[in-house]
Design an enzyme around this catalytic site. Structure first.
Site, PDB file in Angstrom:
ATOM      1  CD  GLU A 264       0.242   5.488  65.892  1.00 44.51           C
ATOM      2  OE1 GLU A 264       0.009   6.704  65.908  1.00 44.51           O
ATOM      3  OE2 GLU A 264       0.407   4.847  64.828  1.00 44.51           O
TER       4      GLU A 264
ATOM      5  CD  GLU B 235      12.551  -3.377  51.685  1.00 49.32           C
ATOM      6  OE1 GLU B 235      12.944  -4.529  51.439  1.00 49.32           O
ATOM      7  OE2 GLU B 235      12.591  -2.443  50.845  1.00 49.32           O
TER       8      GLU B 235
ATOM      9  CG  ASN C 254      10.366   6.951  65.907  1.00 49.83           C
ATOM     10  OD1 ASN C 254      11.096   7.481  66.738  1.00 49.83           O
ATOM     11  ND2 ASN C 254      10.322   5.655  65.714  1.00 49.83           N
ATOM     12  CG  LEU C 255      14.330  11.722  66.592  1.00 44.67           C
ATOM     13  CD1 LEU C 255      15.428  11.180  67.476  1.00 44.67           C
ATOM     14  CD2 LEU C 255      14.414  13.242  66.567  1.00 44.67           C
ATOM     15  CB  ILE C 256      13.555   6.638  68.565  1.00 46.17           C
ATOM     16  CG1 ILE C 256      13.244   7.857  69.448  1.00 46.17           C
ATOM     17  CG2 ILE C 256      14.166   5.522  69.397  1.00 46.17           C
ATOM     18  CD1 ILE C 256      12.122   7.636  70.441  1.00 46.17           C
ATOM     19  CD  GLU C 257      12.618   2.225  62.135  1.00 46.29           C
ATOM     20  OE1 GLU C 257      12.643   1.072  61.656  1.00 46.29           O
ATOM     21  OE2 GLU C 257      11.712   3.039  61.889  1.00 46.29           O
TER      22      GLU C 257
ATOM     23  N   PRO D 140       8.379   8.282  51.159  1.00 43.08           N
ATOM     24  CG  PRO D 140       7.139   8.619  49.243  1.00 43.08           C
ATOM     25  CD  PRO D 140       8.225   7.758  49.803  1.00 43.08           C
ATOM     26  NE  ARG D 141       3.498   8.242  58.973  1.00 42.73           N
ATOM     27  CZ  ARG D 141       2.678   7.198  59.016  1.00 42.73           C
ATOM     28  NH1 ARG D 141       2.610   6.366  57.986  1.00 42.73           N
ATOM     29  NH2 ARG D 141       1.920   6.986  60.068  1.00 42.73           N
TER      30      ARG D 141
END
Length: 426
Positions: free
Chosen positions: A65, A316, A340-343, A269-270
Site C-alpha cells: 500500500e 529490491e 501484485n502482478l502489475i510491478e 518471501p513476502r
C-alpha cells in the site's frame, strides 16, 4: 442502538487484547526492530509536535500500500503545493518504505489500534484536513471518531473481494456503519465498486488501480539483467511467496527439474521474518543456497554456482524481476488471493499465476487477456509453463513486451484520485 452496543463490545474486546497486541509487537521486534520503536503511538500517544491543522493524512498499512501511495502523494503535492503529508502505517515494512516519500514538513507515525480513546488522541494531536485510507482499511472506531470530528474520509485504490464482502456482512453491525461514514470510495474496478456500494458507502467512483502508476527503479532492473548475463543460465523467480507455498514449490521443483541447462531458482518471501525459515526449507530439500544479503554489488562465484537464491533483501523486487526469465506469482498457489502482478509486468517479467487471484481479480484477468501473464491450475503446471518460457527466448521476449505494454496502458489512476481528493479539501 445496535451499532452502539456492537461498538461498546468491540471496544471492550480491544482493550482486553491490547496487552497481547503489544507483547506480539515486542516479539516481532526481535527480527524487525522498528516494531519496538514509538510503541506509545499504537495507543495514540505522540511525542513529536504537530501544527494545528491542515495535514493530508494517508494511511498505508504495509509495504504494498505504501508503494502504491507514492504516485498519489506525488500528484497531491503537484495539485496542492505546500501541503503537509502525514503518513501512517501498521507494519515495519510499510513504515520503512514510507520514509522515502517524506519531504521537509511531512511526518510519519503508527496508526493507533482501533480503540476509541486512542483514535481520539490521534485525531486531536494531528487534526488532519482529510483522511485517505489505502485499499481495504475500514475500521469501526476510526470511522465513528472521524465522523465526530467532521473529518472527510476517503478509501483510495479501494478493493473488496467477494470473500471480504461476506465477512463484512457477517459483522454488519460494526462494518456497515463504518462503510456508510466514508465520504468517498475510489474503487479499482466496477466489481469492486459494486461490492463497496453493497456495504453501504454512499459515493463510490471507479478510478483504476494506482499500482499501474508505480515506476520501478530502472537501475535495479538493469542490475538484475546484468546478473542474469553473468549467470549464463535460465532464472526462475518465485515472487513474493507466502506461508506454505515454498514447500509446494520445492516439492514440485524436485519432480520437474529435468532440463539440460540447470536453472537457478530464486525465492523471495513476502514477509522478512520468514527469511530464515525459508532458508531452512531450501536446505532441507537438498538444494545449495546463496542468500542475497551476503553480497553487495556482484554475486560471488559460490552464489553463481548455487541451486537456489534467497531474496532476503528489502525493496529490491525490480532487481529480481530484471534477473528472472519468468516468475511465479506468490499468494496464488495457496488460497491467499495472490500478490501484485502489475510491478512484474512493468519490469517486463512474464508471470505465471496460480488459481487463487481474488485479491487482484481484475488485474489478473486483464493481464491474462493481454498475453502478459499465464494461468496455471497448480504449482506443477505453473513450473512447467515457466520453465518452458525459460527455454524459449523468443516467446519469453514477446511476452515481456506484452507485459510492459499492458502496464503502460492502464496508467492514470493517480491523477484521477488526486483530483478527487483535492476537491474535498478546503
Amino acid at each position: 442502538m445496535k451499532e452502539r452496543i456492537a461498538l461498546a463490545l468491540y471496544g471492550a474486546l480491544l482493550r482486553l487484547l491490547t496487552p497481547f497486541y503489544l507483547l506480539r509487537l515486542w516479539r516481532r521486534g526481535r527480527a524487525e526492530p522498528l516494531y519496538r520503536q514509538f510503541i506509545g503511538e499504537r495507543l495514540g500517544v505522540y511525542k513529536q509536535a504537530a501544527p494545528a491543522h491542515g495535514w493530508i493524512w494517508i494511511h498505508a498499512v504495509s509495504l504494498g500500500e505504501t508503494r502504491a501511495a507514492a504516485a498519489l502523494v506525488e500528484r497531491l503535492r503537484a495539485l496542492r503545493p505546500g501541503s503537509r503529508i502525514l503518513l501512517t502505517h501498521s507494519t515495519a515494512t510499510g513504515r520503512e518504505a514510507g520514509r522515502e516519500l517524506l519531504r521537509e514538513g511531512d511526518a510519519q507515525a503508527w496508526l493507533p489500534y482501533d480503540r476509541g480513546d486512542a483514535v481520539r488522541r490521534f485525531l486531536l494531536h494531528w487534526q488532519p484536513a482529510v483522511g485517505v485510507l489505502m485499499e481495504t482499511e475500514i475500521w469501526p472506531n476510526l470511522q465513528a471518531e472521524a465522523a465526530r470530528f467532521r473529518l472527510p474520509m476517503v478509501l483510495a485504490n479501494a478493493r473488496l473481494s467477494e470473500k471480504s464482502l461476506r465477512q463484512g456482512r457477517r459483522f454488519a453491525a460494526l462494518l456497515q456503519p463504518a462503510a456508510r461514514r466514508l465520504t468517498l470510495a475510489l474503487a479499482q474496478s466496477e466489481p469492486d465498486a459494486e461490492r463497496i456500494r453493497a456495504m453501504g458507502t454512499p459515493r463510490v467512483e471507479v478510478m483504476g488501480n494506482l499500482k499501474y502508476d508505480m515506476q520501478p527503479d530502472s537501475a535495479l532492473i538493469e542490475r538484475g539483467r546484468a546478473w542474469r548475463e553473468r549467470l549464463g543460465r535460465p532464472v526462475l523467480l518465485a515472487a513474493v511467496f507466502r506461508e506454505g507455498e515454498e514447500q509446494m514449490l520445492l516439492d514440485a521443483w524436485k519432480k520437474l527439474r529435468v532440463y539440460g541447462q540447470r536453472p537457478l531458482l530464486v525465492i523471495v518471501p513476502r514477509h522478512p521474518q520468514r527469511f530464515d525459515e525459508v532458508a531452512a526449507l531450501v536446505q532441507a530439500a537438498g538444494l545449495t543456497l546463496a542468500r542475497r544479503s551476503t553480497w553487495q554489488d556482484l554475486p560471488p562465484d559460490e552464489a553463481l554456482a548455487a541451486d537456489c537464491w534467497l531474496g532476503d533483501s528489502m525493496r529490491e523486487m525490480p532487481l529480481y524481476y530484471g534477473l528472472a526469465d519468468a516468475a511465479l506469482l506468490g499468494g496464488s498457489y495457496a488460497k491467499l488471493g495472490g500478490q501484485n502482478l502489475i510491478e512484474a509486468a512493468a519490469c517486463g517479467c512474464p508471470m505465471v499465476m496460480g488459481p487463487h487471484t481474488f485479491n487482484f481479480a481484475e488485474a489478473s484477468t486483464l493481464a491474462e487477456s493481454a498475453g502478459a501473464a499465464l494461468r496455471a491450475a497448480d504449482i506443477e503446471q505453473a513450473l512447467t509453463q515457466a520453465l518452458r518460457l525459460c527455454e524459449a527466448p523468443s516467446e519469453q521476449q514477446a511476452m515481456a513486451r506484452r507485459a510492459m505494454a499492458f502496464a503502460a496502458q492502464h496508467r492514470g489512476a493517480a491523477e484521477r484520485m488526486a483530483q478527487a481528493i483535492s476537491a474535498i479539501l478546503p
